[in-house]
Design a protein around this motif. Structure first.
Motif, PDB file in Angstrom:
ATOM      1  N   UNK A  13       0.864  -1.178   0.000  1.00 13.13           N
ATOM      2  CA  UNK A  13       0.000   0.000   0.000  1.00 13.13           C
ATOM      3  C   UNK A  13       0.906   1.235   0.000  1.00 13.13           C
ATOM      4  N   UNK A  14       0.952   1.932  -1.131  1.00 20.33           N
ATOM      5  CA  UNK A  14       1.873   3.064  -1.253  1.00 20.33           C
ATOM      6  C   UNK A  14       1.518   4.196  -0.295  1.00 20.33           C
ATOM      7  N   UNK A  15       0.235   4.351   0.023  1.00 24.49           N
ATOM      8  CA  UNK A  15      -0.150   5.399   0.972  1.00 24.49           C
ATOM      9  C   UNK A  15       0.388   5.071   2.370  1.00 24.49           C
ATOM     10  N   UNK A  74      -3.998   2.875  -9.929  1.00 27.61           N
ATOM     11  CA  UNK A  74      -3.574   2.266  -8.658  1.00 27.61           C
ATOM     12  C   UNK A  74      -4.696   2.334  -7.627  1.00 27.61           C
ATOM     13  N   UNK A  75      -5.390   3.479  -7.542  1.00 27.30           N
ATOM     14  CA  UNK A  75      -6.474   3.624  -6.568  1.00 27.30           C
ATOM     15  C   UNK A  75      -7.578   2.609  -6.831  1.00 27.30           C
ATOM     16  N   UNK A  76      -7.877   2.357  -8.115  1.00 24.28           N
ATOM     17  CA  UNK A  76      -8.910   1.376  -8.453  1.00 24.28           C
ATOM     18  C   UNK A  76      -8.486  -0.027  -8.022  1.00 24.28           C
ATOM     19  N   UNK A  77      -7.229  -0.368  -8.291  1.00 23.67           N
ATOM     20  CA  UNK A  77      -6.716  -1.682  -7.894  1.00 23.67           C
ATOM     21  C   UNK A  77      -6.692  -1.820  -6.377  1.00 23.67           C
ATOM     22  N   UNK A  78      -6.265  -0.761  -5.685  1.00 26.60           N
ATOM     23  CA  UNK A  78      -6.187  -0.780  -4.221  1.00 26.60           C
ATOM     24  C   UNK A  78      -7.578  -0.943  -3.615  1.00 26.60           C
ATOM     25  N   UNK A  79      -8.563  -0.217  -4.168  1.00 24.66           N
ATOM     26  CA  UNK A  79      -9.930  -0.312  -3.651  1.00 24.66           C
ATOM     27  C   UNK A  79     -10.478  -1.727  -3.833  1.00 24.66           C
ATOM     28  N   UNK A  80     -10.207  -2.333  -4.986  1.00 28.16           N
ATOM     29  CA  UNK A  80     -10.684  -3.699  -5.230  1.00 28.16           C
ATOM     30  C   UNK A  80     -10.035  -4.682  -4.255  1.00 28.16           C
ATOM     31  N   UNK A  82      -8.885  -4.007  -1.199  1.00 29.12           N
ATOM     32  CA  UNK A  82      -9.476  -3.798   0.125  1.00 29.12           C
ATOM     33  C   UNK A  82     -10.883  -4.389   0.198  1.00 29.12           C
ATOM     34  N   UNK A  83     -11.627  -4.315  -0.900  1.00 29.47           N
ATOM     35  CA  UNK A  83     -12.970  -4.882  -0.921  1.00 29.47           C
ATOM     36  C   UNK A  83     -12.911  -6.407  -0.765  1.00 29.47           C
ATOM     37  N   UNK A  86     -12.160  -7.234   2.839  1.00 27.92           N
ATOM     38  CA  UNK A  86     -13.328  -7.033   3.692  1.00 27.92           C
ATOM     39  C   UNK A  86     -14.315  -8.194   3.533  1.00 27.92           C
ATOM     40  N   UNK A  87     -14.502  -8.652   2.297  1.00 25.87           N
ATOM     41  CA  UNK A  87     -15.413  -9.769   2.058  1.00 25.87           C
ATOM     42  C   UNK A  87     -14.892 -11.043   2.728  1.00 25.87           C
ATOM     43  N   UNK A  88     -13.575 -11.259   2.647  1.00 29.62           N
ATOM     44  CA  UNK A  88     -12.980 -12.437   3.289  1.00 29.62           C
ATOM     45  C   UNK A  88     -13.143 -12.379   4.801  1.00 29.62           C
ATOM     46  N   UNK A  89     -12.937 -11.184   5.379  1.00 24.08           N
ATOM     47  CA  UNK A  89     -13.082 -11.020   6.828  1.00 24.08           C
ATOM     48  C   UNK A  89     -14.527 -11.284   7.262  1.00 24.08           C
TER      49      UNK A  89
END
Length: 266
Positions: A13-15, A74-80, A82-83, A86-89
């Motif tokens: 995560x670059x951020x 990158x933001x689109x890939x990062x959001x996917x 994280x989604x 979240x689904x796995x959790x």
């Protein structure tokens, strides 16, 4: 060279790497990069495979997050990503709840199905449902144990491979310096890469300019540009060190030692 940076597959995560929010401005991102890069800069700390790789990763983060198109991708890939996490959790949470419910039912059956002081009688249908639930629970546990075992085996294999074949990025790295006067003012990251065949250079890291005295210039200090060139293989690095081209370059040396000391291997 943001497009080249995106070719490197990474889950970093670059951020988080730069300790900034996804809403940070370009100026904030650049400030964070300058602050963080000091911890791994080859001129600030002794170069090692780990620090050099981390410094290159910071360069990649800066290139991507300060390029509008690359940042959007990158933001689109990062959001996917994280989604998916979240689904796995959420799925794991539901599984844990199911296990807890089954354990409660099992505890009740061990106590003879007593509720409010009254012992209940289990019907054949209820007992069959309970048996099926127990079989399903056992299958889920076996499947989960198998996945954990496979993941652990893959991790151990990857670690063994890494230990057997340690990173040679520092051995593939060459440090060059040039006088920032005349034609030397035109030398930058792209110009350095263009000196070599396509695919020979893995990355170019520009370092901080410094004033130094050099032979043939008297006592006057001149401004020197410095860069670390990471070649794709050690064999290519050896070849270019011995053959060049090094037009307008003042000095060439290995990032891990003296230019006259060719690293082993290749």
């Amino acid at each position: 060279m943001a497009s080249r940076a995106t070719a490197v597959a990474t889950e970093v995560d670059y951020y988080e790497l730069l300790s900034v929010l996804p809403t940070a401005s370009e100026a904030e991102i650049r400030r964070a990069y300058r602050k963080t890069s000091l911890l791994y800069h080859p001129d600030k700390v002794k170069p090692t495979p780990e620090t050099l790789d981390k410094f290159q990763l910071l360069q990649t983060a800066l290139n991507i997050l300060t390029d509008a198109d690359e940042k959007r991708k990158y933001d689109q890939t990062r959001e996917a990503r994280h989604r998916r996490l979240a689904e796995t959790a959420a799925l794991d949470s539901r599984r844990r709840q199911m296990v807890e419910d089954l354990e409660k039912r099992e505890a009740a059956s061990v106590n003879g199905g007593v509720k409010n002081g009254v012992k209940r009688t289990w019907t054949d249908r209820e007992l069959e449902i309970k048996r099926i639930q127990e079989e399903n629970r056992k299958r889920r546990e076996d499947a989960m144990a198998k996945k954990v075992g496979e993941a652990q085996a893959r991790a151990e294999a990857a670690q063994a491979k890494e230990e057997a074949q340690p990173s040679e990025s520092i051995d593939r790295s060459v440090k060059v310096r040039w006088v920032k006067e005349g034609e030397g003012l035109e030398i930058d990251q792209e110009a350095l890469e263009d000196n070599f065949a396509v695919g020979d250079v893995e990355n170019v890291v520009l370092l901080k300019d410094k004033k130094r005295r050099i032979e043939g210039r008297g006592d006057r200090k001149v401004l020197l540009g410095t860069a670390v060139i990471v070649f794709r293989t050690l064999a290519i690095a050896k070849k270019v060190v011995s053959q060049g081209p090094w037009e307008n370059i003042e000095s060439v040396e290995w990032a891990a030692g003296n230019a006259n000391e060719v690293p082993d291997g290749g």
